[in-house]
Write a protein that holds these residues in place. Structure first.
Motif, short mmCIF file in Angstrom:
data_model
loop_
_atom_site.label_atom_id
_atom_site.label_comp_id
_atom_site.label_asym_id
_atom_site.label_seq_id
_atom_site.Cartn_x
_atom_site.Cartn_y
_atom_site.Cartn_z
N PHE A 252 -1.87 -64.60 6.10
CA PHE A 252 -1.75 -65.43 4.91
C PHE A 252 -2.34 -66.82 5.12
CE2 PHE A 252 0.70 -68.53 2.40
CZ PHE A 252 0.37 -68.10 1.12
N VAL A 253 -2.00 -67.43 6.21
CA VAL A 253 -2.49 -68.80 6.43
C VAL A 253 -3.87 -68.83 7.08
CG1 VAL A 253 -0.19 -69.81 6.53
CG2 VAL A 253 -1.26 -69.09 8.64
N LYS A 254 -4.27 -67.72 7.66
CA LYS A 254 -5.60 -67.59 8.27
C LYS A 254 -5.96 -68.74 9.21
CE LYS A 254 -7.64 -64.84 4.62
NZ LYS A 254 -6.90 -64.79 3.42
N LYS A 255 -4.97 -69.29 9.84
CA LYS A 255 -5.24 -70.43 10.72
C LYS A 255 -4.53 -70.27 12.05
CE LYS A 255 -5.77 -75.31 10.73
NZ LYS A 255 -6.05 -76.44 9.91
N ILE A 256 -3.58 -69.38 12.14
CA ILE A 256 -2.80 -69.24 13.38
C ILE A 256 -3.58 -68.40 14.36
CG2 ILE A 256 -0.65 -68.38 14.35
CD1 ILE A 256 0.67 -68.99 11.72
N GLN B 13 8.39 -76.17 0.93
CA GLN B 13 7.12 -76.11 1.64
C GLN B 13 7.38 -76.29 3.13
OE1 GLN B 13 4.17 -78.86 0.25
NE2 GLN B 13 4.57 -78.39 -1.88
N GLU B 14 6.85 -75.39 3.92
CA GLU B 14 6.96 -75.49 5.38
C GLU B 14 5.56 -75.57 5.95
OE1 GLU B 14 7.65 -76.07 8.94
OE2 GLU B 14 9.41 -75.91 7.68
N HIS B 15 5.33 -76.55 6.80
CA HIS B 15 4.04 -76.69 7.46
C HIS B 15 4.03 -75.82 8.71
CE1 HIS B 15 4.22 -80.25 4.92
NE2 HIS B 15 2.90 -80.10 4.85
N VAL B 16 3.10 -74.89 8.79
CA VAL B 16 2.98 -74.01 9.95
C VAL B 16 2.74 -74.86 11.19
CG1 VAL B 16 1.66 -72.13 10.98
CG2 VAL B 16 2.11 -72.12 8.52
N ASN C 191 -1.99 -74.24 5.69
CA ASN C 191 -0.96 -74.71 6.61
C ASN C 191 0.43 -74.76 5.99
OD1 ASN C 191 -0.22 -75.72 9.22
ND2 ASN C 191 0.01 -77.74 8.30
N ILE C 192 0.56 -74.30 4.76
CA ILE C 192 1.86 -74.36 4.10
C ILE C 192 2.30 -72.97 3.67
CG2 ILE C 192 3.11 -75.25 2.09
CD1 ILE C 192 1.32 -77.72 2.22
N GLY D 242 -1.16 -81.02 11.67
CA GLY D 242 -1.26 -80.07 10.56
C GLY D 242 -1.44 -80.81 9.25
N GLY D 243 -2.19 -80.24 8.37
CA GLY D 243 -2.47 -80.91 7.11
C GLY D 243 -1.66 -80.38 5.94
#
Length: 65
Positions: A61-65, A7-10, A23-24, A17-18
């Protein structure tokens, strides 16, 4: 040698980051280790395997960046 995904946290946990699915992302242990506490968008473009198209897919994919 088989590469095990981790698992990598963006956005690093220590940077706010949560532990959320947004975020993963999966990462090989080598990438996970080299990224350390850097933000994904800071770390990824510095890599030899960087691809703008791949960055876009990960961002979607993460829809947060």
């Amino acid at each position: 040698v088989r590469n095990i995904l981790e698992q990598e946290h963006v956005i690093p946990v220590k940077e706010g980051g949560g532990y959320t699915k947004e975020n993963i992302i999966p990462a090989c242990s080598s990438c996970n280790s080299s990224k350390r506490a850097k933000d994904f968008l800071e770390w990824y473009p510095e890599q030899d395997f960087y691809s703008k198209a791949r960055e876009k897919k990960i961002s979607e994919f993460v829809k947060k960046i």
